[in-house]
Every structure is written in structure tokens, then in C-alpha cells.
Design a protein around this motif. Structure first.
Motif, mmCIF file in Angstrom:
data_model
loop_
_atom_site.group_PDB
_atom_site.id
_atom_site.type_symbol
_atom_site.label_atom_id
_atom_site.label_comp_id
_atom_site.label_asym_id
_atom_site.label_seq_id
_atom_site.Cartn_x
_atom_site.Cartn_y
_atom_site.Cartn_z
ATOM 1 N N GLU A 91 0.799 -1.164 0.056
ATOM 2 C CA GLU A 91 -0.232 0.049 -0.094
ATOM 3 C C GLU A 91 0.863 1.126 0.055
ATOM 4 O O GLU A 91 0.514 2.300 -0.658
ATOM 5 C CB GLU A 91 -1.055 0.032 1.141
ATOM 6 C CG GLU A 91 -2.112 -1.024 1.067
ATOM 7 C CD GLU A 91 -2.577 -1.092 -0.213
ATOM 8 O OE1 GLU A 91 -3.246 -0.222 -0.516
ATOM 9 O OE2 GLU A 91 -2.753 -2.027 -0.791
ATOM 10 N N TYR A 104 2.300 1.692 -3.732
ATOM 11 C CA TYR A 104 1.563 1.994 -4.627
ATOM 12 C C TYR A 104 1.408 3.440 -5.098
ATOM 13 O O TYR A 104 1.097 4.247 -4.268
ATOM 14 C CB TYR A 104 0.272 1.385 -4.467
ATOM 15 C CG TYR A 104 -0.769 1.608 -5.419
ATOM 16 C CD1 TYR A 104 -0.460 0.838 -6.781
ATOM 17 C CD2 TYR A 104 -1.936 2.401 -5.589
ATOM 18 C CE1 TYR A 104 -1.097 0.750 -8.019
ATOM 19 C CE2 TYR A 104 -2.762 2.371 -6.700
ATOM 20 C CZ TYR A 104 -2.383 1.634 -7.899
ATOM 21 O OH TYR A 104 -2.931 1.665 -9.051
ATOM 22 N N TYR A 147 3.646 0.259 -8.734
ATOM 23 C CA TYR A 147 4.280 0.317 -7.833
ATOM 24 C C TYR A 147 5.808 0.827 -7.942
ATOM 25 O O TYR A 147 6.436 0.556 -8.935
ATOM 26 C CB TYR A 147 4.269 -1.056 -7.120
ATOM 27 C CG TYR A 147 3.018 -1.682 -6.882
ATOM 28 C CD1 TYR A 147 2.401 -1.576 -5.370
ATOM 29 C CD2 TYR A 147 2.136 -2.518 -7.680
ATOM 30 C CE1 TYR A 147 1.119 -2.099 -5.097
ATOM 31 C CE2 TYR A 147 0.936 -3.288 -7.349
ATOM 32 C CZ TYR A 147 0.519 -2.653 -5.890
ATOM 33 O OH TYR A 147 -0.646 -3.547 -5.594
ATOM 34 N N ASN A 183 7.596 -4.503 -11.492
ATOM 35 C CA ASN A 183 6.045 -4.138 -11.199
ATOM 36 C C ASN A 183 5.213 -5.329 -11.827
ATOM 37 O O ASN A 183 4.422 -5.952 -10.999
ATOM 38 C CB ASN A 183 5.734 -3.067 -12.229
ATOM 39 C CG ASN A 183 5.436 -1.916 -11.486
ATOM 40 O OD1 ASN A 183 4.402 -1.589 -10.789
ATOM 41 N ND2 ASN A 183 6.533 -1.070 -11.203
ATOM 42 N N HIS A 235 3.236 -7.111 -8.968
ATOM 43 C CA HIS A 235 1.875 -7.613 -9.264
ATOM 44 C C HIS A 235 1.582 -9.142 -9.348
ATOM 45 O O HIS A 235 0.453 -9.723 -8.646
ATOM 46 C CB HIS A 235 1.501 -7.055 -10.868
ATOM 47 C CG HIS A 235 0.955 -5.464 -10.892
ATOM 48 N ND1 HIS A 235 -0.326 -5.174 -10.030
ATOM 49 C CD2 HIS A 235 1.578 -4.703 -11.217
ATOM 50 C CE1 HIS A 235 -0.375 -3.776 -10.421
ATOM 51 N NE2 HIS A 235 0.926 -3.517 -11.271
ATOM 52 N N HIS A 268 -5.710 -5.842 -5.623
ATOM 53 C CA HIS A 268 -4.707 -6.204 -6.458
ATOM 54 C C HIS A 268 -4.867 -6.337 -8.036
ATOM 55 O O HIS A 268 -4.446 -6.139 -8.782
ATOM 56 C CB HIS A 268 -3.780 -7.214 -5.807
ATOM 57 C CG HIS A 268 -3.238 -6.599 -4.427
ATOM 58 N ND1 HIS A 268 -3.801 -7.370 -3.329
ATOM 59 C CD2 HIS A 268 -2.514 -5.949 -3.912
ATOM 60 C CE1 HIS A 268 -3.390 -6.679 -2.277
ATOM 61 N NE2 HIS A 268 -2.530 -5.904 -2.458
ATOM 62 N N ARG A 270 -5.686 -3.552 -9.828
ATOM 63 C CA ARG A 270 -4.583 -2.692 -10.237
ATOM 64 C C ARG A 270 -3.708 -3.316 -11.112
ATOM 65 O O ARG A 270 -3.150 -2.592 -11.999
ATOM 66 C CB ARG A 270 -3.577 -2.722 -8.925
ATOM 67 C CG ARG A 270 -4.184 -1.609 -7.841
ATOM 68 C CD ARG A 270 -3.358 -1.709 -6.392
ATOM 69 N NE ARG A 270 -3.868 -0.835 -5.525
ATOM 70 C CZ ARG A 270 -3.516 -0.900 -4.185
ATOM 71 N NH1 ARG A 270 -2.387 -1.556 -3.794
ATOM 72 N NH2 ARG A 270 -3.927 -0.007 -3.215
ATOM 73 N N HIS A 324 -2.807 -1.464 -14.627
ATOM 74 C CA HIS A 324 -1.293 -1.533 -15.080
ATOM 75 C C HIS A 324 -0.959 -2.006 -16.509
ATOM 76 O O HIS A 324 -0.070 -1.523 -17.358
ATOM 77 C CB HIS A 324 -0.439 -2.639 -13.838
ATOM 78 C CG HIS A 324 0.981 -2.575 -14.514
ATOM 79 N ND1 HIS A 324 1.794 -1.525 -14.266
ATOM 80 C CD2 HIS A 324 1.732 -3.701 -14.876
ATOM 81 C CE1 HIS A 324 3.063 -1.992 -14.890
ATOM 82 N NE2 HIS A 324 3.022 -3.327 -15.113
#
Length: 624
Positions: free
Chosen positions: A202, A205, A211, A223, A228, A244, A247, A251
Motif C-alpha cells: 500500500e 503503490y 508500484y 512491477n 503484481h 490487487h 491494479r 497496469h
């Protein structure tokens, strides 16, 4: 050339690459067969030939075992337990022998897992072993003798008790804990390891699916193949839905642009010898459904990346992945790289978790995002600008936010890292090595010593229709001599349109007698690439310098360069371009008007009369 025994191409289903799921299975089998030729007598270590890493040959042998186990696990789990080559039986024997007397100095025993600064590499490998066991549990773990299970679990617990490196390493005990919990061995210790990693994620991020790899500003391939991969795959195996996954999908919207039309991933960041592991995030998105990409696009990216390396000499005469990029290439490596390090490429085989009837394999292959219309995407969160040109399939990544300086570290020119400090990277060029003229670099020269760019302070990034920008500032550092000049600062901005890059630099506080230099893309004579650099304002000299150390793409390179005197504050403006077009238009006709003062730059483009304006205080870029 590719030395694997692969099936015939299928150009109907895969018109771009010819590769199918069968090619991925054959690639996994071929890589495993080659690596197992170097197994220890009882199979606990795979001692691949080559110079040892700083961790030593025993750790390197564990690395060979662990990273290939990951490939075998994806291969067998994706085939619902079918194991025609008997890979898992070999790993069962190795697990029993490696954990019999951990830390012993013999041919089989695994080293202990200790703090990262003492003997840390086994912690990295523990995650691959844990994930491999979790994926193949029904066919491997569940058939181990209970005493062997206890020994393996006991060895893995070392990862929960040792101190990881302050970056993605915290996901290694997280992954170990996830496996232990999946086999009924969870407790407060596993819970703490998992929560600690999630809490750190967290804080790392930054948004837009990106990240940082730790508390600094390192944005790179970690990343996809770590930050990930581990949490999203863990949630997938648990049958859970987490933030996640969302995200990862975000990404992939930008990361999918970082593969060239030839399949190459962007050549930026560390651990590039992992090669086609760059596709792991794309594969995981397809397997879990957390992706904005059509299945045919995902397979195009994955198979294109695998084929890119297999066709360009990534395998040596023994069929092993070499330490390098295409073939062996020392400047691509890190001090922790050992003979088995390239086998983190095994992570790409996560794609095999998609069964044969999955759309990833049944849909017709589609073009990669970089093969479509020209695109420019500004990513403010990591401070990156992605520029693609469909005519030649080249992807360029302009770096105004990713460095390799941790928050507690000072800035030292001795730690210059060409894979982070340069202004731009691409899928067709690599940075020149330390000791050679630096490509894509703005240097202040004081007393014949050229500065390097270390900590990067982003000023923003964005894009509009057909254009985009990114900007940053840095304090130049020097070696030898005083590391910094008080008050010296360089502000840098790039505006991309089509294949053109408007590069603007403002120097503040240059000492009397200083000079400045700007270099462009490094290319070799045999590459059929054009690297151009054209002065627009402030530059008085122009030449081409040689980089005899070459790059990961060419053994010898040329780099265009602009030069000028510098004293006090001044602004310098240039156009750069990298293209594979056979007869690209000259850069001297791209811009019709340039207006510069101490606080502003305005450039009018010839093609459509659009005006780009850059204001330095406060920093604002407009285009109309």
C-alpha cells in the motif's frame, strides 16, 4: 538461434508469431531438460555452468532448482497433472535431499535462509519453491513423505524469520506464508508475514497501476514479475477478489504498450536477464481475467516476447538461458546474477495455467498495441512517457520519474546506473555501458568531468490527442572531484509527437567555464536504425561520438551529440528521433518557429501549426 524442439507453426490461429500453447509447453520442457543435465547426484541442486554469483555456488545451485521448479509446476498444473517427462518426481527427490541437512557443506544440502545482507539469496528462491509446491500440491507435495514435508516446511520458515531487502523481497515470505497456510500450516507467524507485505504494498503503490520497488522511485519490470504477480496469483489460488487484481488491470493498460512490434520488452531497469518474464503480468491478467486486453492481444504479446528471445540467441550451446539479453552481455547483469538467474523467466509460464480451451489459446492472435496507430501516453504516477510508432513498431520510454536511489541514500556518481539514469529507453536500443559516452543523457561538464543523473524529481506527465509530455529536475553529480556544485540544477522536459521528441533543458547555477552536452539514441551500423539529434536553441556544436562497448543490441555504437558553453542559467532546445523508417524526414523541417526566454519555451510544429508552450515557474506544458 532457437535450439528448442518446437512444434510446427500455426499461422492461421497465430498470424503474428506462429506460436500456440504447444510451443509454450515445448519451451518449458526444453528449458527443463537442458537445466537438469547439470543436476547434483540426488537432484537437490542444479549447478549450471558459469561464473558463480556473489552468493556462491551452493546458493546458485539452489537457485537452479527453485526457478526451474516454478516452470515445471506451471507446466504440470496447467495440464491438470499430466507430467509426461516426469519432472515432479525429480523435484520430489531434490526436496528430500536438499532439506536433509540444511547449511551443510556437501553436494546436496541447501543453504540456510538468513537476513538479506548476510545470506539473503535463498529467501528469493524459497518463494519459487513455495509457489511451485502450491501450484503442484496434488501431484507433488501431497505425495511427499511426512518427514520430508516437515523438513521442507521448516526450511521455508526461515523466510518468515529473516530480514528481507527493503523492496519486493517482502513478497517472498508473503508467498511462503501463503503456501504454508494452503497446506494447513498457518499460524501467527505466517499471518504476520502476509500482513506486513500487504501493508508495504500500500505504501509503494503510486497509482495508475504502478508500484515503486521499495520506498524510493524505482519503476521497472519488477512491477509485473513481482509486485503484481505474487499478490494477484495468491488471490487467484485462494479464490478471492482483491484490489490487487484491479491494479493489475490498470497496469496492463499502459504496460502493454511497452512491447515492440518485434516482441521485445522495453530495455530498462534491473534484472533484464530474466528476459521473457516481462510477459508474466500479461499472462497473469489473461489467466485471472484482470486485464483490459483481448485474449488475442495477450497471446501476441506473450508469444512475441518468448519468440523474440528464442530467435535471437538467448539459449547457449547447451540449451541454457545465458546471462545477458540476446546472448551473453555483461553490462546487462547485476552483481547478484549467477548462472541460474535467467530462469526467473519461468514466471512467464504462468500462462499455462490457462487450459487449452481458454480464449488465450483459442482466439486468433491480434496485433500488439505498439503495432497500431502512433500513441503517446503520459503516466504522472511513475513519471514516465510512452511513445510508440506503428510504422516501425518501436516503443520509446521517456524517463522522468524512475531512479535507483533509495530514500536513505546519498547521490553518488560512483553509483550511476545506466538502466535508470538515462532520459529515454526503447525496445530497439540499450543504454551504453559505464565508461562509454552516455546515450540519451544531458550532462553538465565541469573541469572535463561529466555529470550523471541520479535522483530524479518528477514535475509531471500527461498527454492529449497525438502528443504527450513528461518533465523532471535533478541535481547533477560528479566523479572524480566534488560530488556536487552548490545551486546547480537541471530541469528537463520532453514533448513527443509521432517519432519526434522535443527535448528542453534549463540549467540553473552553472559555474563559470562549464559546458553542457546532450546525446541521443545509441545505434550500431548493422541495426538499420536512424538516430537523429537536431539543435533548435542554445546549442553551438554538433558531432557523433563512439561507444566501443556497444549496447545489449549492438557490439559497437554511435551516439549523436550536441554541445555548448554554460554559465549561470540558460535554456537549451533540441529535436531527437529514433526510427527504423528507411527514409525518415529530416528534423530540420519539423519545427518552423522557436521562441525562448528565461521562463518560457514556445515551439510551432510545421505539420499542423500547433504550438507547444513550456513554462518553467510554475512548470506547465500546453499544446494547441
Amino acid at each position: 538461434m532457437n535450439t528448442l524442439a518446437l512444434p510446427a507453426e500455426d499461422r492461421d490461429r497465430s498470424p503474428h508469431t506462429g506460436y500456440t500453447r504447444g510451443h509454450w509447453e515445448a519451451a518449458a520442457d526444453g528449458l527443463l531438460a537442458a537445466a537438469w543435465r547439470w543436476a547434483s547426484p540426488h537432484g537437490a541442486r542444479l549447478d549450471l555452468p558459469g561464473r558463480p554469483s556473489r552468493s556462491g555456488v551452493r546458493s546458485d545451485g539452489l537457485e537452479g532448482f527453485a526457478r526451474t521448479l516454478l516452470a515445471a509446476a506451471f507446466r504440470v498444473a496447467g495440464a491438470d497433472g499430466a507430467d509426461p517427462h516426469g519432472w515432479l518426481g525429480r523435484y520430489a527427490d531434490g526436496l528430500a535431499e536438499g532439506t536433509r541437512t540444511p547449511g551443510a557443506d556437501d553436494a546436496e544440502s541447501w543453504p540456510l535462509i538468513l537476513d538479506h545482507h548476510v545470506q539473503g539469496q535463498p529467501m528469493v528462491e524459497s518463494a519459487s519453491i513455495a509457489l511451485g509446491l502450491r501450484l503442484s500440491r496434488r501431484w507433488l507435495w501431497d505425495h511427499l513423505d511426512p518427514a520430508v514435508q516437515d523438513r521442507v516446511a521448516g526450511w521455508l520458515r526461515g523466510a518468515l524469520r529473516a530480514v528481507p531487502a527493503p523492496n519486493n523481497w517482502y513478497l517472498f515470505p508473503y508467498t511462503v506464508a501463503g503456501f504454508l497456510e494452503s497446506v494447513g500450516r498457518g499460524d501467527a507467524e505466517t499471518s504476520r508475514a502476509r500482513q506486513r507485505a500487504l501493508d508495504l504494498l500500500e505504501t509503494w503503490y503510486r497509482g495508475q497501476g504502478w508500484y515503486a520497488d521499495g520506498d524510493g522511485r524505482a519503476f521497472d519490470h519488477y512491477n509485473g514479475w513481482a509486485l503484481h504477480l505474487y499478490p494477484v496469483l495468491d488471490a487467484h489460488l485462494r479464490g478471492e477478489s482483491t484490489v490487487h487484481g484491479d491494479r493489475l488491470s490498470e497496469h496492463l493498460a499502459s504496460f502493454s504498450l511497452l512491447f515492440g512490434g518485434d516482441g521485445a520488452p522495453i530495455h530498462q531497469g534491473r534484472s533484464l536477464t530474466y528476459r521473457f518474464a516481462a510477459g508474466a503480468a500479461v499472462a497473469l491478467g489473461a489467466v485471472t481475467g484482470h486485464t483490459p486486453l483481448a485474449p488475442g492481444v495477450s497471446r501476441r504479446l506473450l508469444s512475441g516476447c518468448l519468440r523474440y528471445f528464442l530467435d535471437r540467441g538467448a539459449l547457449d550451446a547447451n540449451g541454457l538461458l545465458s546471462l545477458g539479453w540476446h546472448g551473453p552481455h555483461e553490462p546487462t547483469l547485476q552483481h547478484y546474477s549467477g548462472p541460474a538467474s535467467p530462469y526467473w523467466a519461468s514466471k512467464a509460464f504462468v500462462c499455462l495455467l490457462a487450459p487449452a480451451d481458454h480464449p488465450l489459446w483459442t482466439d486468433t492472435e491480434l496485433a500488439a498495441p505498439s503495432e497500431g496507430p502512433d500513441r503517446v501516453v503520459g503516466l504522472a504516477a511513475p513519471g514516465l512517457l510512452v511513445q510508440t510508432t506503428g510504422a516501425d513498431g518501436i516503443v520509446r520510454l521517456h524517463n522522468h520519474g524512475s531512479d535507483h536511489v533509495r530514500p536513505h541514500e546519498g547521490e553518488s556518481a560512483e553509483d550511476d546506473d545506466p538502466h535508470y539514469g538515462r532520459l529515454a529507453y526503447s525496445t530497439r536500443t540499450g543504454p551504453t555501458s559505464v565508461g562509454n559516452p552516455a546515450d540519451n543523457h544531458f550532462a553538465v561538464v565541469v573541469g572535463d568531468v561529466r555529470s550523471v543523473r541520479r535522483r530524479i524529481h518528477p514535475l509531471g506527465a500527461g498527454h492529449g490527442a497525438g502528443w504527450g509530455w513528461a518533465a523532471s529536475w535533478h541535481r547533477p553529480v560528479f566523479r572524480p572531484g566534488p560530488p556536487m556544485v552548490p545551486g546547480l540544477r537541471v530541469e528537463s522536459a520532453v514533448v513527443a509527437r509521432g517519432r519526434c521528441e522535443l527535448r528542453v533543458h534549463r540549467v540553473v547555477g552553472a559555474p563559470e567555464g562549464a559546458r553542457v552536452e546532450l546525446t541521443g539514441w545509441a545505434v550500431g551500423d548493422e541495426e538499420q536504425l536512424v538516430s537523429a539529434l537536431h539543435p533548435l536553441h542554445g546549442w553551438t556544436g554538433q558531432d557523433v561520438v563512439r561507444a566501443p562497448g556497444g549496447t545489449a543490441f549492438t557490439p559497437w555504437a554511435r551516439v549523436p551529440r550536441l554541445t555548448a558553453a554554460a554559465s549561470g542559467s540558460a535554456v537549451y532546445v533540441a529535436l531527437a528521433a529514433l526510427t527504423a523508417e528507411p527514409e525518415p524526414p529530416a528534423l530540420d523541417a519539423v519545427v518552423t518557429e522557436v521562441t525562448v526566454d528565461a521562463e518560457h519555451v514556445a515551439v510551432r510544429w510545421a505539420a499542423d501549426g500547433a504550438l507547444t508552450r513550456i513554462a518553467f515557474t510554475p512548470f506547465v506544458v500546453t499544446h494547441s
